[in-house]
Design an enzyme around this catalytic site. Structure first.
Site, mmCIF file in Angstrom:
data_model
loop_
_atom_site.group_PDB
_atom_site.id
_atom_site.type_symbol
_atom_site.label_atom_id
_atom_site.label_comp_id
_atom_site.label_asym_id
_atom_site.label_seq_id
_atom_site.Cartn_x
_atom_site.Cartn_y
_atom_site.Cartn_z
ATOM 1 N N GLU A 84 6.248 -16.075 23.899
ATOM 2 C CA GLU A 84 7.097 -14.888 23.828
ATOM 3 C C GLU A 84 6.453 -13.726 23.085
ATOM 4 O O GLU A 84 7.109 -12.707 22.839
ATOM 5 C CB GLU A 84 8.442 -15.265 23.192
ATOM 6 C CG GLU A 84 9.235 -16.244 24.058
ATOM 7 C CD GLU A 84 10.442 -16.822 23.344
ATOM 8 O OE1 GLU A 84 10.587 -16.582 22.136
ATOM 9 O OE2 GLU A 84 11.225 -17.528 24.001
ATOM 10 N N LYS A 196 2.772 -16.855 20.243
ATOM 11 C CA LYS A 196 3.838 -17.420 19.416
ATOM 12 C C LYS A 196 3.843 -18.939 19.530
ATOM 13 O O LYS A 196 4.128 -19.645 18.569
ATOM 14 C CB LYS A 196 5.188 -16.858 19.852
ATOM 15 C CG LYS A 196 6.367 -17.393 19.041
ATOM 16 C CD LYS A 196 7.691 -16.863 19.569
ATOM 17 C CE LYS A 196 8.875 -17.436 18.787
ATOM 18 N NZ LYS A 196 10.182 -17.029 19.368
ATOM 19 N N GLN A 197 3.524 -19.430 20.728
ATOM 20 C CA GLN A 197 3.578 -20.870 20.970
ATOM 21 C C GLN A 197 2.705 -21.221 22.170
ATOM 22 O O GLN A 197 2.250 -20.351 22.901
ATOM 23 C CB GLN A 197 5.010 -21.319 21.215
ATOM 24 C CG GLN A 197 5.674 -20.703 22.427
ATOM 25 C CD GLN A 197 7.182 -20.752 22.341
ATOM 26 O OE1 GLN A 197 7.802 -20.014 21.595
ATOM 27 N NE2 GLN A 197 7.780 -21.628 23.126
#
Length: 400
Positions: A84, A196-197
């Site tokens: 994101e 973010k991930q």
């Protein structure tokens, strides 16, 4: 499917990091087909899985488009992947890989029902208004799906323009500026290569049979240093792939970080509720990461990666109506049938046939490759156009 919902309708307030994550449709389809193959439940396949597979395949065929440039290619534009911190992009690798799987497995589900249960197929086709040639169209879309790859960098870009961005220098980012989402405006974050991930790394797990072990290593080496882990859903996936490619110490560190995320309130938000999805991820890190279990199209394979100081790992799983207790030690993989009759699986390419009342023991020479440390800071590289990729920490902050 809605990204967030209360009553079944979309409730996301922020399109870029919410509704634009179309991959949720392929994620749900992947889960349904995994369950259907693992259980061989005909009624579930016909009643529950097939309608969802058909409608999600239609979504991808409609959302994507064909482009001719030396060959016909199928593209998906204007979507957000799991990461994101990079939103509304073209040909997000995770989305395209999962959509490709969705399209091909939807076709497989229809073909299976048509071949083995023709009466059910006739009712399904009538109910869903299947058109002549529609299933063949899904297969063409899947076969021509664009999967970004950069020859210069020798890895898969997260999306078609990801490598055009400059790097965010996480090593030089003050601790008080983390997590980034609470200290920088999204319009600042979106301009950089920073995650973010797990995104591509998540694709390496869920669709691992589509990548070679060398590709997994190169991709992990690129993305791990620029992943913040600001999402608790990230570390478990990083642990799984770190274990697979050989970063055994890093895999264990990611695992413990996930295990204790609520016990030590690592993200300072446990008071708002425990991270349930991360809890499921901890199980995945144990079984899929250290246990090495993979399930591709109903075929169970094992590539064990037990940490050096662990004597054993024991867990249970069920497939095709057979419940199995698996115990991994440094020297062998042991499988015991608890319920059911028989099950075939593969340990490092060796077929193992389990039968009721017997214990199968598979000797192991090692626990896979062992790479000390972790991927280093990304070296400055030149893009195909000759420009140099640079790293920095932004100073301009529109929040102020």
């Amino acid at each position: 499917f809605p990204w967030r919902t209360i009553n079944g309708e979309e409730a996301s307030a922020y399109y870029a990091a919410g509704t634009a994550q179309y991959h949720i449709n392929a994620d749900i389809a992947h889960s349904l087909m995994t369950y259907a193959l693992a259980t061989q439940d005909k009624s579930f396949l016909y009643r529950d899985a097939a309608p969802v597979m058909v409608e999600t395949a239609r979504l991808w065929a409609d959302l994507g488009f064909w482009r001719v440039n030396g060959g016909r290619q199928f593209h998906i534009h204007g979507v957000t992947g799991p990461d994101e911190y990079t939103t509304v992009v073209n040909d997000n690798l995770f989305t395209n890989v999962m959509a490709r799987h969705n399209l091909s497995k939807a076709a497989s589900a229809v073909f299976i029902i048509r071949e083995f249960w023709p009466d059910d197929y006739d009712r399904l086709a009538q109910r869903l208004k299947l058109r002549e040639g529609e299933v063949d169209e899904w297969l063409r879309c899947a076969e021509a799906m664009v999967i970004p790859y950069d020859e210069e960098f020798g890895m898969h870009p997260q999306d078609s323009h990801f490598l055009e961005r400059e790097l965010w220098d996480l090593d030089a980012t003050p601790v008080e500026k983390l997590p980034l989402m609470l200290n920088y405006h999204p319009l600042v974050i979106y301009r950089f290569q920073v995650l973010k991930q797990a995104d591509v790394v998540l694709a390496l797990f869920l669709q691992g049979d589509q990548f070679s072990i060398e590709e997994k290593r190169r991709n992990f080496d690129y993305y791990d240093p620029i992943t913040t882990g600001d999402s608790t859903l990230s570390a478990v996936v990083q642990s799984i792939i770190a274990a697979e490619v050989g970063y055994h110490q890093l895999a264990l560190r990611y695992f413990y970080g996930s295990l204790f995320v609520d016990l030590v309130d690592a993200h300072s938000n446990t008071s708002d509720g425990v991270h349930v999805a991360s809890t499921g991820g901890v199980w995945s890190a144990l079984v899929n990461g250290f246990g090495g279990l993979r399930d591709y199209d109903g075929e169970l394979t094992f590539e064990p990666r037990l940490p050096e100081r662990w004597e054993a790992l024991s867990y249970r799983f069920q497939a095709l109506g057979t419940k199995v207790k698996a115990t991994l030690t440094q020297d062998e993989y042991i499988f015991e049938v608890l319920e059911g009759t028989a099950l075939d699986l593969w340990v490092r390419g060796q077929k193992v046939s389990l039968i009721a009342g017997a214990t199968a023991r598979v000797p192991l020479d090692d626990q896979g490759p062992r790479l000390d440390g972790q991927p280093g800071t990304l070296p400055f590289r030149r893009r195909a156009d000759g420009s140099l990729v640079t790293a920095s920490v932004p100073t301009a902050d529109p929040w102020r």
